[in-house]
Design a protein around this motif. Structure first.
Motif, short mmCIF file in Angstrom:
data_model
loop_
_atom_site.label_atom_id
_atom_site.label_comp_id
_atom_site.label_asym_id
_atom_site.label_seq_id
_atom_site.Cartn_x
_atom_site.Cartn_y
_atom_site.Cartn_z
N ARG A 49 0.77 -1.34 -0.23
CA ARG A 49 0.20 -0.24 -0.19
C ARG A 49 0.84 1.24 -0.37
O ARG A 49 0.36 2.18 -0.16
CB ARG A 49 -1.01 0.44 1.48
CG ARG A 49 -1.69 -0.90 1.52
CD ARG A 49 -2.78 -1.18 2.80
NE ARG A 49 -3.63 -1.92 2.72
CZ ARG A 49 -4.86 -1.97 2.61
NH1 ARG A 49 -5.64 -0.62 2.49
NH2 ARG A 49 -5.69 -2.80 2.59
N ARG A 50 2.29 1.35 -0.18
CA ARG A 50 3.37 2.44 0.01
C ARG A 50 3.06 3.17 1.48
O ARG A 50 2.51 4.15 1.36
CB ARG A 50 3.01 3.33 -1.21
CG ARG A 50 3.11 2.33 -2.62
CD ARG A 50 3.08 3.38 -3.51
NE ARG A 50 3.69 2.30 -5.06
CZ ARG A 50 3.69 2.89 -5.89
NH1 ARG A 50 3.24 4.29 -6.34
NH2 ARG A 50 3.50 2.38 -7.54
N MET A 51 2.79 1.95 2.31
CA MET A 51 2.66 2.98 4.07
C MET A 51 3.33 2.50 4.67
O MET A 51 2.70 2.22 6.28
CB MET A 51 0.95 2.38 4.25
CG MET A 51 -0.24 2.67 3.28
SD MET A 51 -1.48 2.74 3.81
CE MET A 51 -1.76 3.02 5.32
N ALA A 52 4.60 2.67 3.78
CA ALA A 52 6.09 1.50 5.08
C ALA A 52 5.69 2.57 6.15
O ALA A 52 5.94 2.49 7.51
CB ALA A 52 6.90 1.53 4.71
N LEU A 53 6.09 4.39 6.32
CA LEU A 53 6.21 5.39 7.08
C LEU A 53 4.75 5.05 8.13
O LEU A 53 4.74 5.26 8.99
CB LEU A 53 5.63 6.75 7.15
CG LEU A 53 6.84 6.75 6.08
CD1 LEU A 53 7.01 8.20 5.47
CD2 LEU A 53 7.96 7.68 7.77
N MET A 54 3.86 4.47 7.83
CA MET A 54 2.72 4.30 8.77
C MET A 54 2.67 3.75 10.04
O MET A 54 2.81 3.93 10.90
CB MET A 54 1.26 3.51 7.62
CG MET A 54 -0.24 3.38 8.68
SD MET A 54 -0.79 4.80 9.57
CE MET A 54 -1.40 5.35 7.74
N GLY A 55 3.69 2.12 9.86
CA GLY A 55 4.10 1.52 10.81
C GLY A 55 4.97 2.46 11.88
O GLY A 55 4.68 2.16 13.17
N ASP A 56 6.16 3.18 11.48
CA ASP A 56 6.91 3.95 12.02
C ASP A 56 5.55 5.32 12.61
O ASP A 56 6.34 5.52 13.52
CB ASP A 56 7.47 4.98 10.69
CG ASP A 56 8.59 5.74 11.66
OD1 ASP A 56 8.82 5.42 13.04
OD2 ASP A 56 9.69 6.47 11.48
#
Length: 324
Positions: A49-56
């Protein structure tokens, strides 16, 4: 004069953990594997989902949720902490969408603004109510896997189950895995093409928030062992590594589990050698595996391109001969 790198003792690093030290280090490796594997499986969807920063964002923004939960309930029990973290996760995702959708602000910028502001708010809360907010900085930020085997073991009847943090992580992971299996199609379609998912009747908003809730649960249960800072690496590294090795989602998940097992074992040996944080050493080992997978992918792509060029050359040469 102390050496920069401690002397390497093969027996202490490779033999002791699996012989006399197995009752201690076995639980450490198991906990590291559970955290890395479960976060890695869910992290595959964040990467798609191109949401790698969401985990951060979630791993940092849950700090004010933890502080508020402690102020409200006066306890660091898993129930209040989980409630506070889930509340903070819902607020985080809501604020990110509120900043992103009605404005021209890009998702990565909105994510960065929200998680830094909420993390700062958590630090301010802890500073203002330091006499009432009894939160362990090492637990929340850094974690300590080495303490897992020394927790009072849970017992059921006459059977010894194991350290509570391991049992909780396994139970939370089992719930998340069951939900991922039940809603595999919805997660897959909405991750690759949200417009198509809406056309076939999938409620993409509900799927998105459910995924964020699952990430939040795993982050909270991983706090005690790997902390808020290191859990982001566990969410991204296995999935990023597997993306070099497989193009299909089931294959990526299988590679993520193997990456989790390898980084847990190698990280333990690295920590014993360097006498450093076990969780951090597992992340370093995972980074090394990521670089290896990147190298394998690059070599494979170069060989494929070379052989494709050779085949094209043979076809062109045959065409010249036939034409002549």
């Amino acid at each position: 004069m102390n050496a920069l790198i401690p002397p390497f003792d093969p027996h202490a690093v490779f033999v002791v953990p699996w012989t006399s030290g197995l009752p201690v280090f076995g639980w450490v490796v198991l906990m590291g594997f559970l955290v890395t594997a479960l976060c890695g499986i869910v992290g595959n969807y964040l990467i798609l989902r191109r949401m790698a920063l969401m985990g951060d964002a979630i791993s940092h923004s849950v700090l004010p949720g933890l502080a508020l939960a402690f102020l409200a309930f006066g306890s660091r029990g898993i129930g209040p902490m989980l409630a506070g973290a889930l509340f903070a996760a819902v607020v985080t995702t809501g604020l990110i969408e509120l900043l992103h959708r009605p404005t021209r602000l890009k998702p990565d910028a909105a994510t960065g603004i929200v998680f830094t502001c909420l993390f700062a708010a958590g630090v301010v809360l802890i500073s203002l109510f330091a006499d009432r907010v009894d939160l362990d900085q090492d637990c929340v930020l850094h974690g300590e896997l080495a303490q897992v085997p020394f927790e009072p073991f849970l017992r059921m009847g006459g059977m010894v189950l194991g350290p509570p943090s391991v049992i909780r992580m396994a139970a939370a992971g089992a719930v998340v895995l069951v939900l991922v299996a039940l809603f595999y199609k919805e997660l897959l379609v909405s991750s690759f093409d949200a417009a198509l998912a809406r056309c076939v009747g999938i409620r993409t908003g509900l799927v998105h928030h459910a995924l964020m809730a699952g990430v939040s649960v795993l982050v909270v249960f991983a706090f005690q062992s790997v902390g808020a800072i290191l859990v982001i690496a566990m969410l991204i590294l296995p999935g990023a590594t597997s993306s070099f090795l497989s193009e299909r989602l089931p294959g990526r998940m299988a590679w993520s589990v193997m990456h989790a097992a390898a980084s847990s074992v190698l990280g333990l040996h690295l920590a014993l050698w360097l006498d450093c944080s076990i969780a951090a050493a597992m992340v370093v080992a995972g980074c090394v595996l990521f670089v290896c997978a990147w190298g394998v992918s690059a070599v494979r792509a170069a060989l494929r391109q070379r052989f494709a060029g050779a085949d094209n050359g043979e076809i062109s040469g045959a065409g010249v001969i036939q034409g002549g």
